[in-house]
Design an enzyme around this catalytic site. Structure first.
Site, short mmCIF file in Angstrom:
data_model
loop_
_atom_site.label_atom_id
_atom_site.label_comp_id
_atom_site.label_asym_id
_atom_site.label_seq_id
_atom_site.Cartn_x
_atom_site.Cartn_y
_atom_site.Cartn_z
N SER A 144 0.78 -1.21 -0.02
CA SER A 144 0.02 -0.09 -0.11
C SER A 144 0.98 1.47 -0.10
O SER A 144 0.30 2.17 -0.50
CB SER A 144 -0.83 0.11 1.06
OG SER A 144 -1.83 -0.87 1.14
N LYS B 155 0.57 2.83 -3.29
CA LYS B 155 -0.62 3.42 -3.56
C LYS B 155 -0.68 4.56 -2.89
O LYS B 155 -1.15 5.89 -3.45
CB LYS B 155 -1.68 2.60 -3.27
CG LYS B 155 -1.92 1.47 -4.13
CD LYS B 155 -3.20 0.75 -3.52
CE LYS B 155 -3.36 -0.61 -4.53
NZ LYS B 155 -3.26 -2.02 -3.72
N SER C 209 -8.64 0.47 -2.84
CA SER C 209 -7.40 -0.20 -3.11
C SER C 209 -7.03 -0.63 -4.55
O SER C 209 -6.50 -1.77 -4.44
CB SER C 209 -6.89 -1.47 -1.94
OG SER C 209 -5.43 -1.47 -1.71
#
Length: 103
Positions: free
Chosen positions: A44, A47, A99
């Site tokens: 993550s 991201k 996500s």
């Protein structure tokens, strides 16, 4: 101020994560680490960095064409489709809330 729950059997913070780091920016000192030198996938973090760059450099009302490469990313998805157009802000929501690797 950061407060961590202590594990009753030791003086270590109780964490569910495999890796953790508490860093003092002012002094440059690492205050706590758990597996701090272990190499792991970015996950993550990639991201989050993508979202920061998009927010800093893009107009959120810009219309974006979705490529086949973007639409066919593996992993979690926002379910965007090749050839469709989306507002940058909607892709950003898909990236962070779903996500979505495709967004």
């Amino acid at each position: 101020m950061l407060y961590l729950n202590k594990d009753s059997s030791s003086n270590e913070p109780k964490l569910d994560s495999r890796i953790a780091l508490v860093y003092d920016r002012n002094s440059g000192n690492v205050l706590y680490e758990k597996n701090g030198h272990k190499t792991t996938p970015m996950a993550s973090t990639t991201k989050i960095m993508t979202a920061i760059v998009a927010i800093e450099r893009c107009n959120m009302d810009e219309i974006v064409d979705v490529s086949a490469t973007a639409a066919n990313q593996e992993g979690s998805a926002a379910y965007i489709s090749e050839g469709n157009q989306y507002y940058m802000k909607d892709l950003l929501y898909g990236l962070m809330l779903n996500s979505g690797n495709d967004a």
